[in-house]
Design a protein around this motif. Sequence first.
Motif, PDB file in Angstrom:
ATOM      1  N   GLU A 270      -7.293  17.646 -12.249  1.00 56.32           N
ATOM      2  CA  GLU A 270      -7.336  18.815 -11.373  1.00 56.32           C
ATOM      3  C   GLU A 270      -6.165  19.733 -11.696  1.00 56.32           C
ATOM      4  O   GLU A 270      -5.023  19.277 -11.799  1.00 56.32           O
ATOM      5  CB  GLU A 270      -7.264  18.407  -9.894  1.00 56.32           C
ATOM      6  CG  GLU A 270      -8.459  17.606  -9.400  1.00 56.32           C
ATOM      7  CD  GLU A 270      -8.330  17.233  -7.931  1.00 56.32           C
ATOM      8  OE1 GLU A 270      -7.400  17.737  -7.263  1.00 56.32           O
ATOM      9  OE2 GLU A 270      -9.155  16.427  -7.450  1.00 56.32           O
ATOM     10  N   ASP A 271      -6.479  21.019 -11.865  1.00 57.65           N
ATOM     11  CA  ASP A 271      -5.438  22.043 -12.050  1.00 57.65           C
ATOM     12  C   ASP A 271      -4.458  21.701 -13.168  1.00 57.65           C
ATOM     13  O   ASP A 271      -3.240  21.914 -13.045  1.00 57.65           O
ATOM     14  CB  ASP A 271      -4.673  22.260 -10.734  1.00 57.65           C
ATOM     15  CG  ASP A 271      -5.584  22.690  -9.602  1.00 57.65           C
ATOM     16  OD1 ASP A 271      -6.526  23.470  -9.854  1.00 57.65           O
ATOM     17  OD2 ASP A 271      -5.373  22.226  -8.459  1.00 57.65           O
ATOM     18  N   GLY A 272      -4.980  21.164 -14.267  1.00 58.91           N
ATOM     19  CA  GLY A 272      -4.134  20.896 -15.420  1.00 58.91           C
ATOM     20  C   GLY A 272      -3.340  19.603 -15.354  1.00 58.91           C
ATOM     21  O   GLY A 272      -2.461  19.376 -16.200  1.00 58.91           O
ATOM     22  N   TRP A 273      -3.643  18.743 -14.368  1.00 56.13           N
ATOM     23  CA  TRP A 273      -2.940  17.471 -14.235  1.00 56.13           C
ATOM     24  C   TRP A 273      -3.943  16.324 -14.163  1.00 56.13           C
ATOM     25  O   TRP A 273      -5.000  16.455 -13.540  1.00 56.13           O
ATOM     26  CB  TRP A 273      -2.094  17.434 -12.960  1.00 56.13           C
ATOM     27  CG  TRP A 273      -0.976  18.419 -12.937  1.00 56.13           C
ATOM     28  CD1 TRP A 273      -1.026  19.713 -12.500  1.00 56.13           C
ATOM     29  CD2 TRP A 273       0.370  18.210 -13.371  1.00 56.13           C
ATOM     30  NE1 TRP A 273       0.198  20.309 -12.640  1.00 56.13           N
ATOM     31  CE2 TRP A 273       1.082  19.416 -13.163  1.00 56.13           C
ATOM     32  CE3 TRP A 273       1.055  17.105 -13.899  1.00 56.13           C
ATOM     33  CZ2 TRP A 273       2.429  19.548 -13.473  1.00 56.13           C
ATOM     34  CZ3 TRP A 273       2.401  17.233 -14.210  1.00 56.13           C
ATOM     35  CH2 TRP A 273       3.075  18.451 -13.999  1.00 56.13           C
TER      36      TRP A 273
ATOM     37  N   ARG B 211      -4.475  13.052 -12.315  1.00 57.63           N
ATOM     38  CA  ARG B 211      -3.952  12.456 -11.084  1.00 57.63           C
ATOM     39  C   ARG B 211      -4.363  10.989 -11.034  1.00 57.63           C
ATOM     40  O   ARG B 211      -5.542  10.662 -11.071  1.00 57.63           O
ATOM     41  CB  ARG B 211      -4.483  13.231  -9.882  1.00 57.63           C
ATOM     42  CG  ARG B 211      -4.093  14.712  -9.926  1.00 57.63           C
ATOM     43  CD  ARG B 211      -4.694  15.495  -8.775  1.00 57.63           C
ATOM     44  NE  ARG B 211      -4.201  15.018  -7.496  1.00 57.63           N
ATOM     45  CZ  ARG B 211      -4.506  15.601  -6.321  1.00 57.63           C
ATOM     46  NH1 ARG B 211      -5.302  16.666  -6.291  1.00 57.63           N
ATOM     47  NH2 ARG B 211      -4.028  15.104  -5.192  1.00 57.63           N
TER      48      ARG B 211
ATOM     49  N   ARG C 208       1.207  12.119 -11.592  1.00 61.44           N
ATOM     50  CA  ARG C 208       0.549  13.269 -12.201  1.00 61.44           C
ATOM     51  C   ARG C 208       1.086  13.468 -13.610  1.00 61.44           C
ATOM     52  O   ARG C 208       2.290  13.631 -13.814  1.00 61.44           O
ATOM     53  CB  ARG C 208       0.764  14.534 -11.367  1.00 61.44           C
ATOM     54  CG  ARG C 208       0.083  14.460 -10.012  1.00 61.44           C
ATOM     55  CD  ARG C 208       0.010  15.802  -9.334  1.00 61.44           C
ATOM     56  NE  ARG C 208      -0.578  15.678  -8.000  1.00 61.44           N
ATOM     57  CZ  ARG C 208      -0.853  16.708  -7.205  1.00 61.44           C
ATOM     58  NH1 ARG C 208      -0.603  17.949  -7.606  1.00 61.44           N
ATOM     59  NH2 ARG C 208      -1.385  16.504  -6.017  1.00 61.44           N
TER      60      ARG C 208
ATOM     61  N   PRO D 264       0.724  15.857 -17.072  1.00 62.00           N
ATOM     62  CA  PRO D 264       0.198  17.147 -17.527  1.00 62.00           C
ATOM     63  C   PRO D 264      -0.825  16.953 -18.635  1.00 62.00           C
ATOM     64  O   PRO D 264      -0.609  16.178 -19.568  1.00 62.00           O
ATOM     65  CB  PRO D 264       1.444  17.872 -18.040  1.00 62.00           C
ATOM     66  CG  PRO D 264       2.401  16.779 -18.409  1.00 62.00           C
ATOM     67  CD  PRO D 264       2.141  15.663 -17.443  1.00 62.00           C
TER      68      PRO D 264
END
Length: 285
Positions: A67-70, A72, A172, A174
């Motif tokens: 999600e959103d470049g990470w 998780r 998290r 990247p």
Amino acid sequence: MKPAPFRYHAPRTEAEALSLLAALAPEEGRVIAGGQSLVPAMALRIARPSHLVDINNVAGFDRLAVEDGWLRVGPLVRHAALGEGAVPGPLGRLLEAVRGHIAHLPIRTRGTVCGSLANADPASEWCLLATTLGARFHARSLRGERVIEADAFFGGFMTTALAPDEILVELRLPVLSDAARTGFHEFSRRAGDFAQAAALAVLELREGVIAAPRLGLGAVEDRPRRLREAEALLAGRAPSEALFHEAAATARTGLVPMDEDPYRLDLAETVIRRALSAAAGMPAP
């Protein structure tokens, strides 16, 4: 040997787990998930928790998503789950390469990523990866949630910034760009043994020179280290065996091995050179 007496608790919600830990942490309460480090330590009575808070039944703790470049990673995600199936591209390939060096198949199947990070063994492959990539650690207690950056998480030999009443609820990582190239090299005496030295490299090649290098070393000092001086030396230069020798020698000068053994420093130079060569697509030196 057998463990010292303890009381067992099996919460089913995060709120229940946090409440139990808040109450039991002052009485040597410990969280257990995979148990691949804690249970053997208890059997040898190196660890003697009075209470175990088993989080294996907590709903949502097995989350694994991008999600959103990470990427998780929840506290019940097992080592074996990380790979190209978890996230495509360079990060997935790197995760798959790294996990193959973690102990043996039964441990990879049962042990958890967040548990390994919370244990903070200097030889842990995930600790090295998290440090090198600049991971974020999300810790939660009844007092709230806080985000701990990679540089601040590891405090020394098997020591982290986590408070006794906190649970590492999420790692998290990247997501790497499609242009990223990765290399990982580890030395251990036998397959499945603890690493004696391990290095991880991430870089891009732009117009024939190295860009955005990340270089980390584990299993040599009391915690994993990001080798920033070597990174600065690599940036903007064309990859070559001579450059990688120079980078490894630069990294060596600041190292303080746990056992004060010069042999460990020689190993460090070797794994650094080989990780860099792998990332650059060059033959291992």
